[in-house]
Design an enzyme around this catalytic site. Sequence first.
Site, PDB file in Angstrom:
ATOM      1  N   GLY A 121      18.579  47.759  22.728  1.00  0.00           N
ATOM      2  CA  GLY A 121      18.101  47.126  21.509  1.00  0.00           C
ATOM      3  C   GLY A 121      16.757  46.460  21.737  1.00  0.00           C
ATOM      4  O   GLY A 121      16.579  45.741  22.727  1.00  0.00           O
ATOM      5  N   GLU A 143      49.588  17.219  44.189  1.00  0.00           N
ATOM      6  CA  GLU A 143      50.064  15.840  44.067  1.00  0.00           C
ATOM      7  C   GLU A 143      49.125  14.835  44.731  1.00  0.00           C
ATOM      8  O   GLU A 143      49.164  13.643  44.410  1.00  0.00           O
ATOM      9  CB  GLU A 143      51.472  15.699  44.649  1.00  0.00           C
ATOM     10  CG  GLU A 143      51.559  15.884  46.153  1.00  0.00           C
ATOM     11  CD  GLU A 143      52.988  15.727  46.666  1.00  0.00           C
ATOM     12  OE1 GLU A 143      53.633  14.725  46.305  1.00  0.00           O
ATOM     13  OE2 GLU A 143      53.431  16.607  47.422  1.00  0.00           O
ATOM     14  N   GLU A 165      30.855  33.638  48.287  1.00  0.00           N
ATOM     15  CA  GLU A 165      32.072  34.384  47.943  1.00  0.00           C
ATOM     16  C   GLU A 165      32.162  35.696  48.719  1.00  0.00           C
ATOM     17  O   GLU A 165      33.205  36.023  49.304  1.00  0.00           O
ATOM     18  CB  GLU A 165      32.117  34.642  46.440  1.00  0.00           C
ATOM     19  CG  GLU A 165      32.387  33.375  45.642  1.00  0.00           C
ATOM     20  CD  GLU A 165      32.389  33.594  44.139  1.00  0.00           C
ATOM     21  OE1 GLU A 165      33.067  32.819  43.433  1.00  0.00           O
ATOM     22  OE2 GLU A 165      31.706  34.515  43.657  1.00  0.00           O
ATOM     23  N   ARG A 191      18.277  29.112  53.102  1.00  0.00           N
ATOM     24  CA  ARG A 191      17.131  28.207  53.275  1.00  0.00           C
ATOM     25  C   ARG A 191      17.533  26.742  53.369  1.00  0.00           C
ATOM     26  O   ARG A 191      16.775  25.910  53.848  1.00  0.00           O
ATOM     27  CB  ARG A 191      16.160  28.371  52.104  1.00  0.00           C
ATOM     28  CG  ARG A 191      15.434  29.686  52.073  1.00  0.00           C
ATOM     29  CD  ARG A 191      14.433  29.719  50.935  1.00  0.00           C
ATOM     30  NE  ARG A 191      15.054  29.509  49.644  1.00  0.00           N
ATOM     31  CZ  ARG A 191      14.388  29.384  48.499  1.00  0.00           C
ATOM     32  NH1 ARG A 191      13.064  29.396  48.511  1.00  0.00           N
ATOM     33  NH2 ARG A 191      15.024  29.226  47.355  1.00  0.00           N
ATOM     34  N   CYS A 208      30.278  39.995  33.767  1.00  0.00           N
ATOM     35  CA  CYS A 208      31.533  39.403  34.242  1.00  0.00           C
ATOM     36  C   CYS A 208      32.614  40.457  34.422  1.00  0.00           C
ATOM     37  O   CYS A 208      33.260  40.528  35.459  1.00  0.00           O
ATOM     38  CB  CYS A 208      32.008  38.328  33.275  1.00  0.00           C
ATOM     39  SG  CYS A 208      33.614  37.627  33.724  1.00  0.00           S
ATOM     40  N   CYS A 260      32.583  38.671  37.815  1.00  0.00           N
ATOM     41  CA  CYS A 260      33.799  37.891  38.056  1.00  0.00           C
ATOM     42  C   CYS A 260      35.030  38.755  38.306  1.00  0.00           C
ATOM     43  O   CYS A 260      35.778  38.527  39.270  1.00  0.00           O
ATOM     44  CB  CYS A 260      34.091  36.973  36.873  1.00  0.00           C
ATOM     45  SG  CYS A 260      32.652  36.169  36.171  1.00  0.00           S
ATOM     46  N   HIS A 307      56.174  17.579  44.055  1.00  0.00           N
ATOM     47  CA  HIS A 307      56.328  17.611  45.512  1.00  0.00           C
ATOM     48  C   HIS A 307      57.237  18.759  45.938  1.00  0.00           C
ATOM     49  O   HIS A 307      58.237  19.032  45.280  1.00  0.00           O
ATOM     50  CB  HIS A 307      56.931  16.280  45.985  1.00  0.00           C
ATOM     51  CG  HIS A 307      57.060  16.187  47.472  1.00  0.00           C
ATOM     52  ND1 HIS A 307      55.974  15.946  48.288  1.00  0.00           N
ATOM     53  CD2 HIS A 307      58.151  16.308  48.289  1.00  0.00           C
ATOM     54  CE1 HIS A 307      56.388  15.915  49.539  1.00  0.00           C
ATOM     55  NE2 HIS A 307      57.703  16.132  49.564  1.00  0.00           N
ATOM     56  N   LYS A 328      34.813  41.153  41.440  1.00  0.00           N
ATOM     57  CA  LYS A 328      34.740  40.237  42.585  1.00  0.00           C
ATOM     58  C   LYS A 328      36.109  39.652  42.916  1.00  0.00           C
ATOM     59  O   LYS A 328      36.516  39.581  44.081  1.00  0.00           O
ATOM     60  CB  LYS A 328      33.712  39.139  42.276  1.00  0.00           C
ATOM     61  CG  LYS A 328      33.496  38.077  43.354  1.00  0.00           C
ATOM     62  CD  LYS A 328      34.444  36.903  43.239  1.00  0.00           C
ATOM     63  CE  LYS A 328      34.454  36.229  41.905  1.00  0.00           C
ATOM     64  NZ  LYS A 328      33.275  35.460  41.563  1.00  0.00           N
ATOM     65  N   GLU A 338      24.707  48.152  22.833  1.00  0.00           N
ATOM     66  CA  GLU A 338      24.913  48.050  24.282  1.00  0.00           C
ATOM     67  C   GLU A 338      24.593  49.402  24.897  1.00  0.00           C
ATOM     68  O   GLU A 338      24.780  50.455  24.272  1.00  0.00           O
ATOM     69  CB  GLU A 338      26.357  47.639  24.605  1.00  0.00           C
ATOM     70  CG  GLU A 338      26.673  47.527  26.091  1.00  0.00           C
ATOM     71  CD  GLU A 338      25.758  46.565  26.824  1.00  0.00           C
ATOM     72  OE1 GLU A 338      24.893  47.055  27.562  1.00  0.00           O
ATOM     73  OE2 GLU A 338      25.886  45.337  26.639  1.00  0.00           O
ATOM     74  N   TYR A 388      26.761  30.627  45.036  1.00  0.00           N
ATOM     75  CA  TYR A 388      28.083  31.140  44.650  1.00  0.00           C
ATOM     76  C   TYR A 388      28.341  32.528  45.219  1.00  0.00           C
ATOM     77  O   TYR A 388      29.318  32.770  45.925  1.00  0.00           O
ATOM     78  CB  TYR A 388      28.125  31.308  43.125  1.00  0.00           C
ATOM     79  CG  TYR A 388      28.684  30.176  42.318  1.00  0.00           C
ATOM     80  CD1 TYR A 388      29.956  30.256  41.780  1.00  0.00           C
ATOM     81  CD2 TYR A 388      27.924  29.058  42.041  1.00  0.00           C
ATOM     82  CE1 TYR A 388      30.456  29.248  40.978  1.00  0.00           C
ATOM     83  CE2 TYR A 388      28.416  28.043  41.244  1.00  0.00           C
ATOM     84  CZ  TYR A 388      29.689  28.145  40.708  1.00  0.00           C
ATOM     85  OH  TYR A 388      30.174  27.144  39.919  1.00  0.00           O
ATOM     86  N   ILE A 389      27.448  33.464  44.864  1.00  0.00           N
ATOM     87  CA  ILE A 389      27.687  34.876  45.166  1.00  0.00           C
ATOM     88  C   ILE A 389      27.687  35.128  46.660  1.00  0.00           C
ATOM     89  O   ILE A 389      28.569  35.806  47.193  1.00  0.00           O
ATOM     90  CB  ILE A 389      26.641  35.747  44.443  1.00  0.00           C
ATOM     91  CG1 ILE A 389      26.787  35.583  42.928  1.00  0.00           C
ATOM     92  CG2 ILE A 389      26.786  37.216  44.827  1.00  0.00           C
ATOM     93  CD1 ILE A 389      25.683  36.230  42.120  1.00  0.00           C
ATOM     94  N   ASP A 439      23.978  33.692  29.715  1.00  0.00           N
ATOM     95  CA  ASP A 439      23.100  33.568  30.875  1.00  0.00           C
ATOM     96  C   ASP A 439      21.626  33.741  30.540  1.00  0.00           C
ATOM     97  O   ASP A 439      20.762  33.225  31.241  1.00  0.00           O
ATOM     98  CB  ASP A 439      23.483  34.606  31.934  1.00  0.00           C
ATOM     99  CG  ASP A 439      24.869  34.370  32.509  1.00  0.00           C
ATOM    100  OD1 ASP A 439      25.565  33.452  32.033  1.00  0.00           O
ATOM    101  OD2 ASP A 439      25.262  35.112  33.435  1.00  0.00           O
TER     102      ASP A 439
END
Length: 552
Positions: free
Chosen positions: A199, A531, A265, A282, A126, A131, A526, A134, A108, A261-262, A393
């Site tokens: 790598g 519910e 959010e 669009r 993430c 994630c 409740h 965010k 890494e 999504y991004i 991904d």
Amino acid sequence: MSMVASRAVVQQGRSVPGLLSSLKTAVSNNALRSHVHKHASISKQCNGRLLKTMAVAQRPSTANVNAAGNGNGAGYDYDLFCIGAGSGGVRAARMAASNYGAKVAICEMPYDPIASDETGGAGGTCVLRGCVPKKLFVYCSDYAEQFKDAQGFGWEIPGKPSLNWKHFMEKKEAELLRLNGVYMRLLDNADVDVHEGRGTIVDPHTVEVNGKRFTAKNIVIATGARAFVPPFEGSELAIVSDHVLDMQSVPENMIIIGGGYIGVEFAGIFAKLGVDTHVVCRQPAPLRGFDHEVRKFVAEQYELNGINLHMLRQPKSIVRKPNGKLELTVKCAVGKHPDEVLEADQIMLATGRRPNVANLGLENAGVELAENGAIKVDEYSRTTCDSIWAVGDVTGRMALTPVALMEAMALLKTLFEDKPTAPDHSNIATAVFSHPEIGTVGLTEEAAVAKYHDIDVYTSTFRPMRNTISGAEGKTLMKLIVAKESDKVVGVHMVGPDSAEIMQGMGVAVKMGVTKAQLDTVVGIHPSSAEEFVTMRSPTREIRGGKLPIAA
């Protein structure tokens, strides 16, 4: 735990489980400690931690031979080498080492909040720039609304609450550094060798990191994805989500290009922080691919929250004005309407993410890419090179962290248990941490009609109890989709507070094949929004013959 104890050494005539049991008994024995000292050498330091190495001949692999031809790594430096220490890579590496006794390495790049060709960090997108940060932004922005709600309940708050953004960002960065350290310790505790640097694949069994080459029986690519910047005039003046999560001040106004999504959010986050927020998309509504009714409801709620939606528009150009502001010209995505000009302090591109495959040396091993730029894999996550696999991904299957974890675990069964296992991508619950929040599992109404033809749709729209006193105008939508013939619940959708928490439970039910009749036997909690999912008795609409009503 010592390296010998954590990586079971296969001895002639003894099973791996039996040996593990013996090692647990003997771990405190002086003779064992002497053996470890004799055969382990400290040879390299990476990110401040020591990497222990042992000669392959002294520590045979425990990897089982399976039908795919993957067996013990004799003759290789490692049984498994993972490229990328994000969620999928770390899961594959540490579980292969700790659960299967494999000799494993991972590489890494150095940590940085903003990803680049030279930086990354253990934890991946993430944890470091997705994630987790965010969600911290979501929590931070929530307080603005909660202060207002509190006054509706009689709380007297002297003065106007203000946000110390610098303090928040310092806390956020400290948390990311902590999590980065947690991931490094997970690898260390599993005795995975960590090599810092990019790598590159040299051949089907060789990876090069910083000029050093390592061989492996199998290689796993888990390099994730990177934010995509579309080519148009001035696009380099815009920022992406990585930069937003590292912002040192809150802008007065902001334009977000993209309605996925991004984009959705961050639009909710900045609107709650008091930023004049615009969304350019669009599509006729945000969140393409989601249930049509959900998309329409979210758009209505966003406009109610003061967010300016510019639908059926796409970016044409960005220029910086003499006063430092950015000017965005948008053109009509459909038809011939005139261009529109918007101005803001910041413009964010939320135009999707692309698999991170650049400069990996894939061509050196015959690893092919799909049309969407993702690494092409079969149902078992094997690439077009027999000894190279890919998860997460970078494969373009389903870009969610829990999915990468699931794919990694399925891969380990294929590699080390002689059980070829395909990851199951059906009925995966997910959430959008927008404002209001969205939770969903299963099919959209449109997909359910196409698949089953005859469906019953149950919906409930209401104002949450909290809002009746706080004065907030937001509403909640809850929706069940039932296949008529089987009575199975094939889709569940919710827009409103706590959607993610509620949808996790509904996700279990849908995955197990719950029927509407079974839901009807459940006694609700409740008072709660949840519910509603077990008290909806009459369908809002019945669709027969695969024909959607015009309104849908």
